[in-house]
Design an enzyme around this catalytic site. Structure first.
Site, PDB file in Angstrom:
ATOM      1  N   ALA A 143       0.829  -1.204   0.000  1.00 31.78           N
ATOM      2  CA  ALA A 143       0.000   0.000   0.000  1.00 31.78           C
ATOM      3  C   ALA A 143       0.861   1.251   0.000  1.00 31.78           C
ATOM      4  O   ALA A 143       1.791   1.381   0.791  1.00 31.78           O
ATOM      5  CB  ALA A 143      -0.924   0.009   1.221  1.00 31.78           C
ATOM      6  N   CYS A 144       0.518   2.200  -0.873  1.00 27.37           N
ATOM      7  CA  CYS A 144       1.304   3.430  -1.011  1.00 27.37           C
ATOM      8  C   CYS A 144       1.338   4.241   0.280  1.00 27.37           C
ATOM      9  O   CYS A 144       2.386   4.760   0.662  1.00 27.37           O
ATOM     10  CB  CYS A 144       0.721   4.269  -2.144  1.00 27.37           C
ATOM     11  SG  CYS A 144       1.421   5.922  -2.290  1.00 27.37           S
ATOM     12  N   PHE A 145       0.194   4.362   0.948  1.00 21.67           N
ATOM     13  CA  PHE A 145       0.113   5.275   2.084  1.00 21.67           C
ATOM     14  C   PHE A 145       0.688   4.683   3.376  1.00 21.67           C
ATOM     15  O   PHE A 145       0.612   5.295   4.425  1.00 21.67           O
ATOM     16  CB  PHE A 145      -1.342   5.700   2.311  1.00 21.67           C
ATOM     17  CG  PHE A 145      -1.762   6.840   1.426  1.00 21.67           C
ATOM     18  CD1 PHE A 145      -1.806   8.132   1.914  1.00 21.67           C
ATOM     19  CD2 PHE A 145      -2.087   6.625   0.107  1.00 21.67           C
ATOM     20  CE1 PHE A 145      -2.195   9.190   1.102  1.00 21.67           C
ATOM     21  CE2 PHE A 145      -2.464   7.669  -0.714  1.00 21.67           C
ATOM     22  CZ  PHE A 145      -2.516   8.958  -0.218  1.00 21.67           C
TER      23      PHE A 145
END
Length: 284
Positions: A143-145
């Site tokens: 996940a990017c965040f």
């Protein structure tokens, strides 16, 4: 140098990526000006970085169950769930007016412009400093965040904006997600992680991710975010950022890219290498 500001509204996920690439290609060719674009997604989408594996990192059944499209970005980075958000994209020349042209310098400049925008909206914004060693890097996540990267925006140490970049010889594309709200549960359900780990990841995400409506002390209208972004870039770049339109040639290129690339399973599921091989086979 005058910039163009585009508000293109909501589009299908593949068309959003195709239009970003079309504008970048036009700027690379010298036929389009530097551009700041804002847009949304209909239906919601899980976008993957250029090098991510769908089979290894995505729960396709969960995405289908929730009506979430899967699309691969032309840029790198990790998975992002696009739903209730403002997405921005910046297309600009590689060489800046002061002669700088490195990846870090561009992330810094765009980060400053984004920070100026959210400061105008009353958020207490910080820019993440560049990571200097492997010891400072957090464990990888699909996940990017889940982690802050260089010059990304944070509030209270939590990531607010996730960004990724693609660079050519003459122009670059940087685009990113600005979530208005976050469905952390759904994000990790759409990723291929062991079910017994989802709740732990969701709880950890409350410590690493934040959305605009969670960070703000009062509601912020989406049009106010658009205008703050336009003014933030104009102030930071010391250049006019003027509302404009997508040119017919850019729309045509976007439609061609959508049909040949972003609407295909070869690109979205099999990956960039498979798509390049297919293009090479077609060219023979």
């Amino acid at each position: 140098m005058q910039w163009r500001f585009l508000n293109t509204g909501q589009h299908f996920p593949g068309m959003n990526m195709a239009l970003d690439e079309a504008i970048w290609q036009a700027c690379e060719a010298g036929t389009s000006p530097p551009t700041l674009r804002v847009y949304g997604w209909q239906p919601p989408a899980l976008s993957l970085g250029y090098g991510q594996s769908v089979s290894k990192e995505v729960n396709a059944a969960a995405c289908q169950r929730y009506g979430i499209e899967i699309v691969r970005r032309p840029t790198g980075g990790r998975a992002v769930l696009h739903d209730d958000e403002v997405t921005y994209s910046v297309v600009m020349p590689i060489t800046l007016q002061d002669g700088s042209r490195t990846l870090t310098e561009h992330y810094h400049l765009i980060g400053l412009a984004l920070a100026e925008a959210f400061t105008r909206l009353g958020l207490d914004i910080r820019l993440a400093r560049p990571q200097r060693s492997s010891k400072e890097r957090q464990a990888p996540s699909p996940a990017c965040f889940a982690a802050l990267s260089r010059y990304e925006l944070s509030v209270s140490g939590k990531k607010l904006v996730g960004s990724a970049q693609k660079r050519g010889q003459h122009a670059l594309l940087q685009h990113g997600s600005i979530p208005l709200s976050l469905d952390r549960q759904r994000l990790f359900q759409c990723l291929r992680v062991p079910p017994e780990q989802i709740e732990t990841l969701v709880q950890e995400a409350y410590a690493t991710m934040i959305a605009v409506h969670e960070a703000a002390t009062a509601p912020i209208a989406i049009n106010d975010i658009h205008e703050a972004l336009r003014l933030g870039f104009a102030t930071t770049l010391a250049a006019p950022v003027v509302e404009g339109e997508v040119q017919p040639e850019e729309w045509q290129m976007a439609r061609e890219l959508y049909a040949a690339k972003y609407a295909t399973a070869v690109w979205n599921d099999d990956g960039a290498a498979a798509w390049r091989q297919r293009q090479a086979d077609i060219a023979r």
